[in-house]
Motif scaffolding. Structure first.
Motif, PDB file in Angstrom:
ATOM      1  N   UNK A   1       8.493 121.357 140.531  1.00  0.00           N
ATOM      2  CA  UNK A   1       6.985 121.077 140.112  1.00  0.00           C
ATOM      3  C   UNK A   1       6.219 122.368 139.724  1.00  0.00           C
ATOM      4  N   UNK A   2       7.051 123.581 140.358  1.00  0.00           N
ATOM      5  CA  UNK A   2       6.126 124.793 139.683  1.00  0.00           C
ATOM      6  C   UNK A   2       6.329 125.263 138.537  1.00  0.00           C
ATOM      7  N   UNK A   3       7.676 124.837 138.165  1.00  0.00           N
ATOM      8  CA  UNK A   3       8.016 125.383 136.809  1.00  0.00           C
ATOM      9  C   UNK A   3       7.323 124.513 135.647  1.00  0.00           C
ATOM     10  N   UNK A   4       7.161 123.043 136.136  1.00  0.00           N
ATOM     11  CA  UNK A   4       6.710 122.185 135.222  1.00  0.00           C
ATOM     12  C   UNK A   4       5.154 122.964 135.037  1.00  0.00           C
ATOM     13  N   UNK A   5       4.419 123.189 136.189  1.00  0.00           N
ATOM     14  CA  UNK A   5       3.017 123.501 136.322  1.00  0.00           C
ATOM     15  C   UNK A   5       2.739 124.963 135.159  1.00  0.00           C
TER      16      UNK A   5
ATOM     17  N   UNK B   1      -2.615 121.542 126.306  1.00  0.00           N
ATOM     18  CA  UNK B   1      -3.526 121.365 127.098  1.00  0.00           C
ATOM     19  C   UNK B   1      -4.522 120.422 126.546  1.00  0.00           C
ATOM     20  N   UNK B   2      -5.470 119.801 127.558  1.00  0.00           N
ATOM     21  CA  UNK B   2      -6.346 119.126 127.285  1.00  0.00           C
ATOM     22  C   UNK B   2      -7.749 119.501 127.829  1.00  0.00           C
ATOM     23  N   UNK B   3      -8.328 120.632 127.062  1.00  0.00           N
ATOM     24  CA  UNK B   3      -9.338 121.378 127.670  1.00  0.00           C
ATOM     25  C   UNK B   3     -10.674 120.691 127.948  1.00  0.00           C
ATOM     26  N   UNK B   4     -11.061 121.037 129.323  1.00  0.00           N
ATOM     27  CA  UNK B   4     -12.477 120.568 129.638  1.00  0.00           C
ATOM     28  C   UNK B   4     -13.402 121.682 130.170  1.00  0.00           C
ATOM     29  N   UNK B   5     -12.976 122.601 130.561  1.00  0.00           N
ATOM     30  CA  UNK B   5     -13.717 123.819 130.795  1.00  0.00           C
ATOM     31  C   UNK B   5     -13.251 125.184 130.558  1.00  0.00           C
TER      32      UNK B   5
ATOM     33  N   UNK C   1      -7.728 122.208 132.432  1.00  0.00           N
ATOM     34  CA  UNK C   1      -7.289 120.881 131.705  1.00  0.00           C
ATOM     35  C   UNK C   1      -7.485 119.769 132.372  1.00  0.00           C
ATOM     36  N   UNK C   2      -7.555 118.704 131.750  1.00  0.00           N
ATOM     37  CA  UNK C   2      -7.495 117.265 132.211  1.00  0.00           C
ATOM     38  C   UNK C   2      -6.114 116.666 131.984  1.00  0.00           C
ATOM     39  N   UNK C   3      -5.426 117.260 131.542  1.00  0.00           N
ATOM     40  CA  UNK C   3      -3.953 116.480 131.231  1.00  0.00           C
ATOM     41  C   UNK C   3      -3.395 116.265 132.478  1.00  0.00           C
ATOM     42  N   UNK C   4      -2.628 115.031 132.644  1.00  0.00           N
ATOM     43  CA  UNK C   4      -2.142 114.390 133.960  1.00  0.00           C
ATOM     44  C   UNK C   4      -1.289 115.492 134.614  1.00  0.00           C
ATOM     45  N   UNK C   5      -0.505 116.094 133.783  1.00  0.00           N
ATOM     46  CA  UNK C   5       0.425 117.138 134.086  1.00  0.00           C
ATOM     47  C   UNK C   5       0.020 118.283 134.549  1.00  0.00           C
TER      48      UNK C   5
END
Length: 211
Positions: free
Chosen positions: A32-36, A70-74, A161-165
């Motif tokens: 999970x950390x690597x994916x993040x 990424x899906x940038x929101x901010x 980012x609001x990407x689910x991942x």
């Protein structure tokens, strides 16, 4: 004897389970950390990357974002510069690109050599930035000549980012790119004076006639 073997088997099974569970959880956490960490792919930069001006001129510098996957929101950023070389415009130091970032979360905070502000896409998640986009524009006035002065992003700079991942609080910036100001001095070459035209004297001639 059979009862003893059964108890021994159960004890061994519990021992193996006690060891395997923490190991499994550790591996899952590591994945999970690597994916993040791998999901951070956003780059912030200035455009143009090199700005050449004369002392006293104004300069407009765009802040650009390339979201990668990424899906940038901010976007929260700090622009840092040499205050002896550059001065932010007193009226409009920063103008956000409201077509992409409709909400300015924070009014620009200006201190010596720094501007901080934050923008977002607003409540409509379909407006998430997924292609290279202008965040906004900074406006400067040049104060003195220099062969090279750096405009860079400060340490508080953050992109969400609001990407689910992606985690909701994860800073997905992978890179920030500075810009360089080249400011030349005002020309001191004197303007050639226009030549002064001296009028030629007019000679009057008299003809004598005999009577």
């Amino acid at each position: 004897m059979g009862s003893y073997r059964k108890k021994l088997f159960v004890a061994l099974a519990l021992f193996v389970l006690a060891i395997s569970v923490p190991v499994t959880l550790s591996l899952l956490q590591q994945r999970q950390d690597n994916r993040s960490k791998a999901s951070a792919s956003t780059t912030l930069s200035f455009s143009p990357s090199t700005i050449t001006k004369t002392v006293g001129q104004t300069a407009a510098v765009d802040i650009m974002i390339n979201p990668g996957t990424n899906m940038v929101s901010y976007v929260k950023f700090e622009a840092k510069f040499d205050p002896t070389v550059l001065q932010l415009d007193s009226t409009t130091p920063f103008v956000p690109n409201t077509a992409a970032f409709s909400s300015q979360i924070q009014t620009p905070v200006i201190s010596t050599g720094s501007l901080k502000t934050a923008v977002s896409i607003g409540s409509d998640i379909t407006k998430a930035v997924q292609t290279p986009t202008k965040v906004g524009t900074l406006y400067f006035k040049t104060l003195k000549s220099t062969p090279s002065s750096t405009l860079s992003f400060g340490s508080i700079t953050q992109v969400l980012s609001i990407d689910p991942t992606d985690s909701q609080t994860e800073n997905v910036i992978s890179n920030t790119l500075p810009a360089t100001f080249i400011v030349t001095a005002l020309s001191t070459t004197p303007t050639p004076a226009s030549p002064t035209l001296t009028p030629s004297p007019v000679r009057l001639g008299f003809a004598w006639r005999s009577c």
